[in-house]
Every structure is written in C-alpha cells, then in structure tokens.
Design a protein around this motif. Sequence first.
Motif, PDB file in Angstrom:
ATOM      1  N   LEU A 137       0.912  -1.106  -0.260  1.00  0.00           N
ATOM      2  CA  LEU A 137      -0.116   0.035   0.174  1.00  0.00           C
ATOM      3  C   LEU A 137       0.795   1.027  -0.068  1.00  0.00           C
ATOM      4  CD1 LEU A 137      -2.730  -1.134   2.536  1.00  0.00           C
ATOM      5  CD2 LEU A 137      -2.948  -1.031  -0.041  1.00  0.00           C
ATOM      6  N   PHE A 138       1.787   1.193   0.757  1.00  0.00           N
ATOM      7  CA  PHE A 138       2.852   2.287   0.554  1.00  0.00           C
ATOM      8  C   PHE A 138       3.624   2.687  -0.705  1.00  0.00           C
ATOM      9  CE2 PHE A 138       7.394   3.963   1.098  1.00  0.00           C
ATOM     10  CZ  PHE A 138       7.238   4.992   1.739  1.00  0.00           C
ATOM     11  N   ILE A 139       3.996   1.820  -1.212  1.00  0.00           N
ATOM     12  CA  ILE A 139       4.361   1.726  -2.689  1.00  0.00           C
ATOM     13  C   ILE A 139       3.114   1.960  -3.716  1.00  0.00           C
ATOM     14  CG2 ILE A 139       5.269   0.605  -4.831  1.00  0.00           C
ATOM     15  CD1 ILE A 139       7.037  -1.285  -2.550  1.00  0.00           C
ATOM     16  N   ALA A 140       2.093   1.722  -3.495  1.00  0.00           N
ATOM     17  CA  ALA A 140       0.901   1.914  -4.537  1.00  0.00           C
ATOM     18  C   ALA A 140       0.556   3.328  -4.201  1.00  0.00           C
ATOM     19  CB  ALA A 140      -0.271   0.938  -4.159  1.00  0.00           C
ATOM     20  N   SER A 141       0.712   3.891  -3.011  1.00  0.00           N
ATOM     21  CA  SER A 141       0.244   5.291  -2.806  1.00  0.00           C
ATOM     22  C   SER A 141       1.208   6.230  -3.195  1.00  0.00           C
ATOM     23  CB  SER A 141       0.026   5.550  -1.158  1.00  0.00           C
ATOM     24  OG  SER A 141       1.104   5.440  -0.532  1.00  0.00           O
ATOM     25  N   TYR A 142       2.417   5.986  -3.239  1.00  0.00           N
ATOM     26  CA  TYR A 142       3.499   6.806  -3.760  1.00  0.00           C
ATOM     27  C   TYR A 142       3.306   6.662  -5.217  1.00  0.00           C
ATOM     28  CZ  TYR A 142       6.037   8.545   0.211  1.00  0.00           C
ATOM     29  OH  TYR A 142       6.459   9.017   1.430  1.00  0.00           O
ATOM     30  N   THR A 143       2.981   5.604  -6.021  1.00  0.00           N
ATOM     31  CA  THR A 143       3.015   5.402  -7.227  1.00  0.00           C
ATOM     32  C   THR A 143       1.720   6.259  -7.804  1.00  0.00           C
ATOM     33  OG1 THR A 143       3.945   3.197  -7.102  1.00  0.00           O
ATOM     34  CG2 THR A 143       2.540   3.818  -9.257  1.00  0.00           C
ATOM     35  N   PHE A 144       0.666   6.352  -7.159  1.00  0.00           N
ATOM     36  CA  PHE A 144      -0.548   6.933  -7.637  1.00  0.00           C
ATOM     37  C   PHE A 144      -0.213   8.362  -7.574  1.00  0.00           C
ATOM     38  CE2 PHE A 144      -4.464   9.153  -6.509  1.00  0.00           C
ATOM     39  CZ  PHE A 144      -5.208   8.824  -7.267  1.00  0.00           C
ATOM     40  N   TYR A 145       0.231   8.954  -6.523  1.00  0.00           N
ATOM     41  CA  TYR A 145       0.573  10.383  -6.504  1.00  0.00           C
ATOM     42  C   TYR A 145       1.565  10.832  -7.549  1.00  0.00           C
ATOM     43  CZ  TYR A 145      -2.402  11.435  -2.482  1.00  0.00           C
ATOM     44  OH  TYR A 145      -3.672  11.557  -2.072  1.00  0.00           O
ATOM     45  N   MET A 146       2.749   9.804  -7.820  1.00  0.00           N
ATOM     46  CA  MET A 146       3.744  10.245  -8.816  1.00  0.00           C
ATOM     47  C   MET A 146       3.139  10.168 -10.006  1.00  0.00           C
ATOM     48  SD  MET A 146       7.257   8.413  -7.146  1.00  0.00           S
ATOM     49  CE  MET A 146       8.171   8.763  -8.705  1.00  0.00           C
ATOM     50  N   PHE A 147       2.222   9.489 -10.239  1.00  0.00           N
ATOM     51  CA  PHE A 147       1.731   9.595 -11.746  1.00  0.00           C
ATOM     52  C   PHE A 147       0.901  11.067 -11.873  1.00  0.00           C
ATOM     53  CE2 PHE A 147       1.280   4.920 -12.432  1.00  0.00           C
ATOM     54  CZ  PHE A 147       1.379   4.903 -13.827  1.00  0.00           C
ATOM     55  N   TRP A 148       0.426  11.404 -10.676  1.00  0.00           N
ATOM     56  CA  TRP A 148      -0.273  12.829 -10.849  1.00  0.00           C
ATOM     57  C   TRP A 148       0.852  14.029 -11.335  1.00  0.00           C
ATOM     58  CZ3 TRP A 148      -2.112  16.319  -6.498  1.00  0.00           C
ATOM     59  CH2 TRP A 148      -2.828  17.349  -7.116  1.00  0.00           C
ATOM     60  N   ASN A 149       1.756  14.043 -10.060  1.00  0.00           N
ATOM     61  CA  ASN A 149       3.069  14.930 -10.328  1.00  0.00           C
ATOM     62  C   ASN A 149       4.198  14.424  -9.318  1.00  0.00           C
ATOM     63  OD1 ASN A 149       4.669  17.094 -10.528  1.00  0.00           O
ATOM     64  ND2 ASN A 149       3.144  18.810  -9.999  1.00  0.00           N
ATOM     65  N   PRO A 150       5.421  13.687 -10.181  1.00  0.00           N
ATOM     66  CA  PRO A 150       6.409  13.228  -9.262  1.00  0.00           C
ATOM     67  C   PRO A 150       6.923  14.139  -8.319  1.00  0.00           C
ATOM     68  CG  PRO A 150       6.679  12.934 -11.714  1.00  0.00           C
ATOM     69  CD  PRO A 150       5.499  14.132 -11.620  1.00  0.00           C
ATOM     70  N   LYS A 151       6.840  15.414  -8.452  1.00  0.00           N
ATOM     71  CA  LYS A 151       7.616  16.145  -7.394  1.00  0.00           C
ATOM     72  C   LYS A 151       6.809  16.192  -6.161  1.00  0.00           C
ATOM     73  CE  LYS A 151       5.463  20.668  -8.413  1.00  0.00           C
ATOM     74  NZ  LYS A 151       5.667  22.035  -8.948  1.00  0.00           N
ATOM     75  N   TYR A 152       5.573  15.795  -6.168  1.00  0.00           N
ATOM     76  CA  TYR A 152       4.756  15.644  -4.674  1.00  0.00           C
ATOM     77  C   TYR A 152       5.375  14.417  -4.041  1.00  0.00           C
ATOM     78  CZ  TYR A 152       1.824  19.274  -6.558  1.00  0.00           C
ATOM     79  OH  TYR A 152       1.192  20.423  -6.977  1.00  0.00           O
ATOM     80  N   ALA A 153       5.975  13.476  -4.558  1.00  0.00           N
ATOM     81  CA  ALA A 153       6.358  12.295  -3.897  1.00  0.00           C
ATOM     82  C   ALA A 153       7.675  12.974  -2.994  1.00  0.00           C
ATOM     83  CB  ALA A 153       7.163  11.485  -4.768  1.00  0.00           C
ATOM     84  N   LEU A 154       8.272  13.944  -3.230  1.00  0.00           N
ATOM     85  CA  LEU A 154       9.152  14.593  -2.177  1.00  0.00           C
ATOM     86  C   LEU A 154       8.303  15.085  -1.185  1.00  0.00           C
ATOM     87  CD1 LEU A 154      11.641  16.213  -4.606  1.00  0.00           C
ATOM     88  CD2 LEU A 154      12.077  14.214  -3.271  1.00  0.00           C
ATOM     89  N   LEU A 155       7.325  15.734  -1.372  1.00  0.00           N
ATOM     90  CA  LEU A 155       6.366  16.318  -0.365  1.00  0.00           C
ATOM     91  C   LEU A 155       5.666  15.010   0.874  1.00  0.00           C
ATOM     92  CD1 LEU A 155       4.357  18.900  -2.024  1.00  0.00           C
ATOM     93  CD2 LEU A 155       6.470  19.290  -0.510  1.00  0.00           C
ATOM     94  N   MET A 156       5.300  14.239   0.121  1.00  0.00           N
ATOM     95  CA  MET A 156       4.901  13.021   0.674  1.00  0.00           C
ATOM     96  C   MET A 156       5.926  12.407   1.640  1.00  0.00           C
ATOM     97  SD  MET A 156       2.064  10.985  -1.778  1.00  0.00           S
ATOM     98  CE  MET A 156       2.394   9.745  -0.813  1.00  0.00           C
ATOM     99  N   GLY A 157       7.457  12.107   0.815  1.00  0.00           N
ATOM    100  CA  GLY A 157       8.434  11.459   1.733  1.00  0.00           C
ATOM    101  C   GLY A 157       8.814  12.364   2.766  1.00  0.00           C
ATOM    102  N   THR A 158       8.733  13.634   2.739  1.00  0.00           N
ATOM    103  CA  THR A 158       9.139  14.344   3.914  1.00  0.00           C
ATOM    104  C   THR A 158       7.959  14.288   4.870  1.00  0.00           C
ATOM    105  OG1 THR A 158      10.153  16.236   2.369  1.00  0.00           O
ATOM    106  CG2 THR A 158       9.326  16.710   4.521  1.00  0.00           C
ATOM    107  N   SER A 159       6.598  14.252   4.620  1.00  0.00           N
ATOM    108  CA  SER A 159       5.604  14.090   5.540  1.00  0.00           C
ATOM    109  C   SER A 159       5.947  12.671   6.165  1.00  0.00           C
ATOM    110  CB  SER A 159       4.380  14.409   5.003  1.00  0.00           C
ATOM    111  OG  SER A 159       3.566  14.291   5.790  1.00  0.00           O
ATOM    112  N   THR A 160       6.425  11.809   5.456  1.00  0.00           N
ATOM    113  CA  THR A 160       6.304  10.391   5.861  1.00  0.00           C
ATOM    114  C   THR A 160       7.423  10.368   6.895  1.00  0.00           C
ATOM    115  OG1 THR A 160       5.472   9.553   3.860  1.00  0.00           O
ATOM    116  CG2 THR A 160       6.505   8.021   5.420  1.00  0.00           C
ATOM    117  N   ILE A 161       8.421  10.755   6.484  1.00  0.00           N
ATOM    118  CA  ILE A 161       9.764  10.716   7.482  1.00  0.00           C
ATOM    119  C   ILE A 161       9.339  11.569   8.726  1.00  0.00           C
ATOM    120  CG2 ILE A 161      12.313  11.540   7.844  1.00  0.00           C
ATOM    121  CD1 ILE A 161      12.472  10.951   4.584  1.00  0.00           C
TER     122      ILE A 161
END
Length: 98
Positions: free
Chosen positions: A31-55
């Motif tokens: 589910l972690f990988i799927a959620s990041y993949t889902f958001y990266m399809f929309w805009n890859p730079k948002y994965a950095l925001l999600m990564g920061t929030s996750t950390i």
Amino acid sequence: MLFNSADFLIFFPITLILYWIFPKKLRYICLFIASYTFYMFWNPKYALLMGTSTIVTFLSGILIEKLKYKRIVVAFSFIINISILIFFKYFDFLLNIK
C-alpha cells in the motif's frame, strides 16, 4: 492519475491483486508503494512532499514512544505537516490576499 481515468482502471486491479498476494505482515509495504506510485502519476515532485511528511511522522512516532513529553512531539509533528500543506497548497492564495 484521476479516479475516473483509464490509468486508474488498470492501476487499481493490479494494486488489489498485489495486496492479496503479499503476506499479511507485509501488506503495508504494498500500500505504501501503491500510494506513492499513485501520486507520482499525477506529479512526481509531490512524492518528495509525501516523503518528507512520511519521515516526519515516522520519526515522531518513534519519539512519542521513547520520550516523556508526548504532547510536544505530537504538536511539532502536526505543525510541520500542516506547514507543508499550507505552504504548497495555499501559498499563492495567501500572497494574493489584499
């Protein structure tokens, strides 16, 4: 990727199948990988925001377990996560207020 797109019609069944294939103890990884993949399809730079929030949230959970002042850790985690949201979602709006 939008929920009503053809990409999602392919993505969702694959995610669902992989979820049920994974052992129960590792399904959160799927589910972690799927959620990041889902958001990266929309805009890859948002994965950095999600990564920061996750950390931030993950480290906060560790600190909550180990420290005596749990409410302070929760407050800082909340402030950091809400600041990320406000900055990247509402910054332009807040600049245009007169």
